[in-house]
Design an enzyme around this catalytic site. Sequence first.
Site, mmCIF file in Angstrom:
data_model
loop_
_atom_site.group_PDB
_atom_site.id
_atom_site.type_symbol
_atom_site.label_atom_id
_atom_site.label_comp_id
_atom_site.label_asym_id
_atom_site.label_seq_id
_atom_site.Cartn_x
_atom_site.Cartn_y
_atom_site.Cartn_z
ATOM 1 C CE1 TYR A 147 12.163 2.625 4.459
ATOM 2 C CE2 TYR A 147 13.104 4.467 2.995
ATOM 3 C CZ TYR A 147 12.425 3.181 3.399
ATOM 4 O OH TYR A 147 12.640 2.667 2.031
ATOM 5 C CD GLU A 169 13.757 -0.540 6.722
ATOM 6 O OE1 GLU A 169 14.831 -0.580 7.630
ATOM 7 O OE2 GLU A 169 13.801 -1.068 5.781
ATOM 8 C CG ASP A 185 -8.854 -11.298 2.376
ATOM 9 O OD1 ASP A 185 -9.530 -10.065 2.630
ATOM 10 O OD2 ASP A 185 -8.597 -11.475 1.277
ATOM 11 C CB THR A 227 -8.567 -3.759 1.327
ATOM 12 O OG1 THR A 227 -9.868 -3.672 1.406
ATOM 13 C CG2 THR A 227 -8.107 -4.617 0.452
ATOM 14 C CE LYS A 264 -10.444 -4.021 -2.220
ATOM 15 N NZ LYS A 264 -10.241 -5.696 -2.458
ATOM 16 N NE ARG A 279 -5.635 1.480 -4.199
ATOM 17 C CZ ARG A 279 -6.909 1.176 -4.620
ATOM 18 N NH1 ARG A 279 -7.606 2.255 -5.082
ATOM 19 N NH2 ARG A 279 -7.094 0.011 -5.115
HETATM 20 C C1 LIG Z 1 -9.280 -6.369 -2.936
HETATM 21 C C2 LIG Z 1 -9.146 -7.577 -2.201
HETATM 22 C C3 LIG Z 1 -7.817 -8.027 -1.758
HETATM 23 C C4 LIG Z 1 -6.575 -7.264 -2.509
HETATM 24 O O1 LIG Z 1 -6.435 -5.900 -2.052
HETATM 25 P P1 LIG Z 1 -5.302 -5.102 -2.838
HETATM 26 O O2 LIG Z 1 -5.630 -3.766 -1.899
HETATM 27 O O3 LIG Z 1 -5.986 -4.808 -4.158
HETATM 28 O O4 LIG Z 1 -4.109 -5.799 -2.951
HETATM 29 C C5 LIG Z 1 -7.601 -9.062 -0.995
HETATM 30 N N1 LIG Z 1 -8.616 -10.111 -0.605
HETATM 31 C C6 LIG Z 1 -9.979 -9.825 -1.050
HETATM 32 C C7 LIG Z 1 -10.957 -10.554 -0.730
HETATM 33 C C8 LIG Z 1 -10.121 -8.685 -1.666
HETATM 34 O O5 LIG Z 1 -11.201 -8.276 -2.287
#
Ligand SMILES: *Cc1c(COP(=O)(O)O)cnc(C)c1O
Length: 418
Positions: free
Chosen positions: A53, A55, A199, A225, A228, A234
């Site tokens: 932990y 925090e 994003d 993220t 991807k 993750r």
């Molecule tokens: C995949 C994605 C997210 C969310 O990601 P998670 O890890 O699934 O919560 C947010 N914004 C965009 C544009 C995404 O493609």
Amino acid sequence: MSEASLQQVDPELARLIAAEETRQAQKIRLIASENYASRAVLEATGSVLANKYSEGYPGRRYYEGQQYIDAVEQLAIDRAQALFGAEAVNVQPYSGTPANLAVYLAFCNAGDTILGMGLPHGGHLSHGWSVSITGRYFNAVHYGVRREDGLVDLDQVRELARQHRPRLLWAGFSSYSRVLDWGAFAAIAREVDAIFVADMAHVSGLVAGGAYPSPVPHADVVTTTTHKTLRGPRGGMILCRAAHRKAINAAVFPGVQGGPHNHTTAALAVALKEAATPAFGQYAQQVVANARALAEALRAKDYSIISGGTDNHLLVVDVTHNRPLSGKGAARALDAAGLVCSANTIPFDPRKPFDPSGIRLGTPAVTSRGMREPEMRQIADWIDRVLKDPTNEELQRVVAAEIAALCAGFPAPGLPER
Ligand SMILES: *Cc1c(COP(=O)(O)O)cnc(C)c1O
């Protein structure tokens, strides 16, 4: 005394993991948001760092015993700052959606107006879509793409921004196959005094590898993220200008999260090191080249690609064009044949979200296996064969066997040798 293995403790669960390994090895994974993390990343993910932990932030923690955890988190922060040229980085978000929630908390009160791309036009749930907490607790307004060419309508973005004066302007996508003009979004945000949030969840790996323009010089805040195109564990990450560092850090913890997932932070540090190599740059370029090759090959077979093609790692295909198909039906038939993708709404979709008109295809995972343009043309051939006769289970079995044979020649990162 040696401790019992997973296989010994829980053979039922071990079998499920082994079966998933085989599935990931033998199928062609075209889900645009998925990838294969390296063995090194998976090793860090499965490490004892999960036991700790911590925090707080490096040097300012609520528990003792952070001699190594602080160094791990600082390594991830430093590598992310260097890779993306960011002034400040928070590596603690549990995933992309929590990263975005922290941005809302940092800058908004409940009921504030935000402007983002609509889900059916390629945006993400967390950009204010109605079924998300971000659509429930904020006054979300949406822009989209033009009907004629499938491209983001910046005139509409500017008009809506002037009319609604949003606190946040979101740009970023889950199913848009073109380059976003980050600078144009930044100019619109400046004009209406909005915070510009980019994003880059889908394209952060392409940005790291120089295959897609970076939003970092333009945006106040960048979220992503890490699993991807970036090929990490993750997780999520927020990059921002130094002026927003305090607000973002406080919003992540204690705002929306508790203790960071240190095993994930460590794995992210590894992925960021991998992403800084020339080999990763070549990977990112090849992801885009492969997506273009796949789109071209499908167009040549008279498939309708939204916006006519792709400049990134994904494409959305309108499978209803000249064909008696639906998105869900097509995706199911393809999965049975060893080609895994997702059904996807198309802009102005007349069909319902659960069985929309499109499928989304992406090349990050197949490129991680070393596949190139010839394999993309082969994949387009298989897709066409299966979709010409989508209820033919015998054909699906034949194609699945051909695919498993191809996949055997392209071992995936992170999977055990077989
Ligand atoms: C995949 C994605 C997210 C969310 O990601 P998670 O890890 O699934 O919560 C947010 N914004 C965009 C544009 C995404 O493609």
